[in-house]
Design a protein around this motif. Sequence first.
Motif, PDB file in Angstrom:
ATOM      1  N   TYR A 126       7.021 -12.281   1.395  1.00 23.76           N
ATOM      2  CA  TYR A 126       6.700 -10.870   1.636  1.00 23.76           C
ATOM      3  C   TYR A 126       6.675 -10.096   0.314  1.00 23.76           C
ATOM      4  O   TYR A 126       5.753  -9.326   0.057  1.00 23.76           O
ATOM      5  N   MET A 127       7.671 -10.316  -0.534  1.00 30.34           N
ATOM      6  CA  MET A 127       7.719  -9.626  -1.822  1.00 30.34           C
ATOM      7  C   MET A 127       6.582 -10.078  -2.732  1.00 30.34           C
ATOM      8  O   MET A 127       6.008  -9.277  -3.477  1.00 30.34           O
ATOM      9  N   LEU A 128       6.233 -11.344  -2.676  1.00 35.55           N
ATOM     10  CA  LEU A 128       5.124 -11.862  -3.474  1.00 35.55           C
ATOM     11  C   LEU A 128       3.808 -11.239  -3.028  1.00 35.55           C
ATOM     12  O   LEU A 128       2.988 -10.827  -3.853  1.00 35.55           O
ATOM     13  N   ALA A 129       3.587 -11.130  -1.719  1.00 37.34           N
ATOM     14  CA  ALA A 129       2.363 -10.519  -1.198  1.00 37.34           C
ATOM     15  C   ALA A 129       2.282  -9.045  -1.585  1.00 37.34           C
ATOM     16  O   ALA A 129       1.216  -8.543  -1.980  1.00 37.34           O
ATOM     17  N   VAL A 130       3.376  -8.314  -1.504  1.00 32.57           N
ATOM     18  CA  VAL A 130       3.398  -6.905  -1.890  1.00 32.57           C
ATOM     19  C   VAL A 130       3.103  -6.756  -3.379  1.00 32.57           C
ATOM     20  O   VAL A 130       2.359  -5.865  -3.799  1.00 32.57           O
ATOM     21  N   ALA A 131       3.644  -7.633  -4.218  1.00 30.00           N
ATOM     22  CA  ALA A 131       3.415  -7.581  -5.653  1.00 30.00           C
ATOM     23  C   ALA A 131       1.946  -7.839  -5.987  1.00 30.00           C
ATOM     24  O   ALA A 131       1.356  -7.162  -6.831  1.00 30.00           O
ATOM     25  N   ARG A 170      -0.675  -5.043  -7.494  1.00 27.60           N
ATOM     26  CA  ARG A 170      -1.346  -5.314  -8.773  1.00 27.60           C
ATOM     27  C   ARG A 170      -2.847  -5.087  -8.656  1.00 27.60           C
ATOM     28  O   ARG A 170      -3.462  -4.484  -9.534  1.00 27.60           O
ATOM     29  N   TYR A 171      -3.449  -5.564  -7.588  1.00 29.69           N
ATOM     30  CA  TYR A 171      -4.883  -5.360  -7.394  1.00 29.69           C
ATOM     31  C   TYR A 171      -5.211  -3.886  -7.181  1.00 29.69           C
ATOM     32  O   TYR A 171      -6.224  -3.393  -7.680  1.00 29.69           O
ATOM     33  N   LEU A 172      -4.395  -3.167  -6.452  1.00 29.01           N
ATOM     34  CA  LEU A 172      -4.625  -1.740  -6.258  1.00 29.01           C
ATOM     35  C   LEU A 172      -4.496  -0.971  -7.574  1.00 29.01           C
ATOM     36  O   LEU A 172      -5.286  -0.063  -7.853  1.00 29.01           O
ATOM     37  N   ALA A 173      -3.519  -1.312  -8.383  1.00 30.22           N
ATOM     38  CA  ALA A 173      -3.345  -0.640  -9.670  1.00 30.22           C
ATOM     39  C   ALA A 173      -4.534  -0.902 -10.593  1.00 30.22           C
ATOM     40  O   ALA A 173      -4.995  -0.006 -11.298  1.00 30.22           O
ATOM     41  N   ALA A 174      -5.056  -2.123 -10.575  1.00 31.96           N
ATOM     42  CA  ALA A 174      -6.206  -2.450 -11.418  1.00 31.96           C
ATOM     43  C   ALA A 174      -7.469  -1.766 -10.914  1.00 31.96           C
ATOM     44  O   ALA A 174      -8.313  -1.327 -11.704  1.00 31.96           O
ATOM     45  N   ALA A 175      -7.618  -1.642  -9.607  1.00 28.91           N
ATOM     46  CA  ALA A 175      -8.830  -1.030  -9.050  1.00 28.91           C
ATOM     47  C   ALA A 175      -8.824   0.482  -9.180  1.00 28.91           C
ATOM     48  O   ALA A 175      -9.870   1.097  -9.405  1.00 28.91           O
TER      49      ALA A 175
END
Length: 74
Positions: free
Chosen positions: A5-10, A14-19
């Motif tokens: 769960y923590m890995l999926a959230v991370a 990360r993808y949202l921050a880059a986009a």
Amino acid sequence: MQFFYMLAVAIVSRYLAAALGPKPKAPEPQKANIPVADEGRPVAWVFGDVWFDDSQVVAWRQAGQIPIKGKGKK
């Protein structure tokens, strides 16, 4: 289970921050703002370490980025 769960959230964050983050601008070439030599004015010959305020540029090369073309070769 919490690890996945923590890995999926991370990964999603990360993808949202880059986009949604700001995109960096491409660097612009330098503008030539230099003192030039006047015609008929003598060019100073300097030997050693000296300090003088009467500066002039006799030669200038436009500095900038040169794109790399081709693949790396050994």
